[in-house]
Design a protein around this motif. Structure first.
Motif, mmCIF file in Angstrom:
data_model
loop_
_atom_site.group_PDB
_atom_site.id
_atom_site.type_symbol
_atom_site.label_atom_id
_atom_site.label_comp_id
_atom_site.label_asym_id
_atom_site.label_seq_id
_atom_site.Cartn_x
_atom_site.Cartn_y
_atom_site.Cartn_z
ATOM 1 N N GLU A 100 43.470 27.614 38.321
ATOM 2 C CA GLU A 100 44.453 28.676 38.122
ATOM 3 C C GLU A 100 43.863 29.981 38.616
ATOM 4 N N GLU A 101 44.622 30.700 39.440
ATOM 5 C CA GLU A 101 44.138 31.927 40.042
ATOM 6 C C GLU A 101 44.487 33.124 39.164
ATOM 7 N N ILE A 102 43.517 34.009 38.961
ATOM 8 C CA ILE A 102 43.758 35.227 38.201
ATOM 9 C C ILE A 102 43.199 36.424 38.954
ATOM 10 N N SER A 103 43.670 37.609 38.570
ATOM 11 C CA SER A 103 43.183 38.866 39.136
ATOM 12 C C SER A 103 42.407 39.612 38.053
ATOM 13 N N PHE A 104 41.187 40.004 38.364
ATOM 14 C CA PHE A 104 40.315 40.689 37.407
ATOM 15 C C PHE A 104 39.890 42.006 38.034
ATOM 16 N N ILE A 105 40.430 43.113 37.523
ATOM 17 C CA ILE A 105 40.246 44.430 38.132
ATOM 18 C C ILE A 105 39.432 45.308 37.203
ATOM 19 N N CYS A 106 38.447 45.996 37.779
ATOM 20 C CA CYS A 106 37.560 46.880 37.018
ATOM 21 C C CYS A 106 37.499 48.257 37.694
ATOM 22 N N VAL A 107 37.050 49.223 36.924
ATOM 23 C CA VAL A 107 36.596 50.490 37.482
ATOM 24 C C VAL A 107 35.073 50.430 37.485
#
Length: 295
Positions: A181-188
């Motif tokens: 399963e593909e997910i998006s993990f976004i950080c600063v």
């Protein structure tokens, strides 16, 4: 639009200029469109100076890869985003895959090619399905999932021979197909400091039921149900922290939004599919709608 809306909502911001903007941003209070293309760095520097802009936040990937942050900083203008060195994480898939291997960050097995015949020989030695990617920027459309060796051979012609993606396809990356399963993990990220934002997932396939070619994103939702506290910890420990520390070690420290596109397998193991050096489109929309604090 979502980024401009959230920035304008801050009590610390009096005015947001958007270049070039769109019909949506033109209707937002406190936002003004500027008719300047996003890739015209000289004109953008001139506008930032003329309007005495305190901070520039870069949205799209092409200006980042082309060095807009370097140019702004050289002109004494604060600019939020990675310089051209770390922006290679999005600008070159072969750079990213080699970086991941150097730092022991999990990803699919891969090879890069500029010679079509060498690519064809490699395909004939590998099991299908497999994934073929134009090395450079292709607006989220430079990935072909080949279900058979025949489809993969056709993709070699599309990318390397016919140059379907232009200069982005001068080099081809072929990698093993990952299931999950593909997910998006976004950080600063700033150096080795990282602030993770809410997780999200986008709909890449053009048609319902995950059918049709991949797009830049047909929509998105947040949070990603698959990501519990344990998986969140594993992503930070196995992917995000090794990435920012690796960039510092290689003397190209990161500042800006860092987006990891991840595949999570049935055992909960995260592996990197790609990096984006910006807030995701369309993931920005649900994430910022959920963000209660000042961006």
């Amino acid at each position: 639009h979502a980024l401009a809306w959230k920035l304008a909502d801050s009590c610390h911001v009096k005015k947001v200029f958007v270049a070039p903007g769109n019909a949506g941003t033109s209707a937002e209070p406190g936002v003004e469109n500027l008719p300047i293309p996003a890739d015209d760095i000289d004109a953008l520097i001139g506008a930032a100076q003329a309007h005495q802009v305190d901070l520039t936040v870069v949205g799209p990937e092409a200006p980042l890869v082309n060095g807009i942050v370097d140019r702004f900083e050289d002109a004494g203008l604060p600019c939020f985003g990675p310089r051209s060195g770390p922006a290679q994480l999005e600008g070159s898939k072969s750079f990213t895959k080699a970086f991941l291997d150097r730092h022991g960050i999990p990803t699919a097995s891969w090879q890069a090619f500029t010679d079509p015949d060498a690519a064809r020989q490699y395909i004939e030695s590998r099991p299908a399905p497999m994934v073929l990617k134009a090395d450079g920027l292709a607006a989220g459309k430079g990935v072909i999932v080949a279900e058979t060796q025949g489809q993969a051979l056709g993709a070699v012609d599309e990318i390397l021979v016919d140059q379907r993606f232009g200069g982005a396809g001068r080099r081809l990356v072929i990698e093993d197909f990952l299931e999950g399963e593909e997910i998006s993990f976004i950080c600063v990220a700033s150096g080795t400091q990282v602030l993770p934002l809410a997780t999200s997932q986008d709909h890449k396939a053009r048609e319902a039921g995950d059918r049709g070619p991949n797009t830049g994103g047909m929509g998105a939702y947040s949070p990603a149900p698959r990501v519990d506290a344990e998986l969140h910890r594993r992503i930070m420990d196995q992917v995000i922290h090794p990435t920012v520390h690796g960039l510092v070690e290689e003397r190209i420290p990161y500042l800006g939004f860092l987006y990891a596109g991840l595949m999570i397998d049935a055992q909960g193991n995260p592996r990197v599919l790609e990096y984006n050096c910006r807030f995701g489109d369309p993931e920005t929309q649900p994430i910022l709608m959920r963000l209660r604090s000042d961006l």
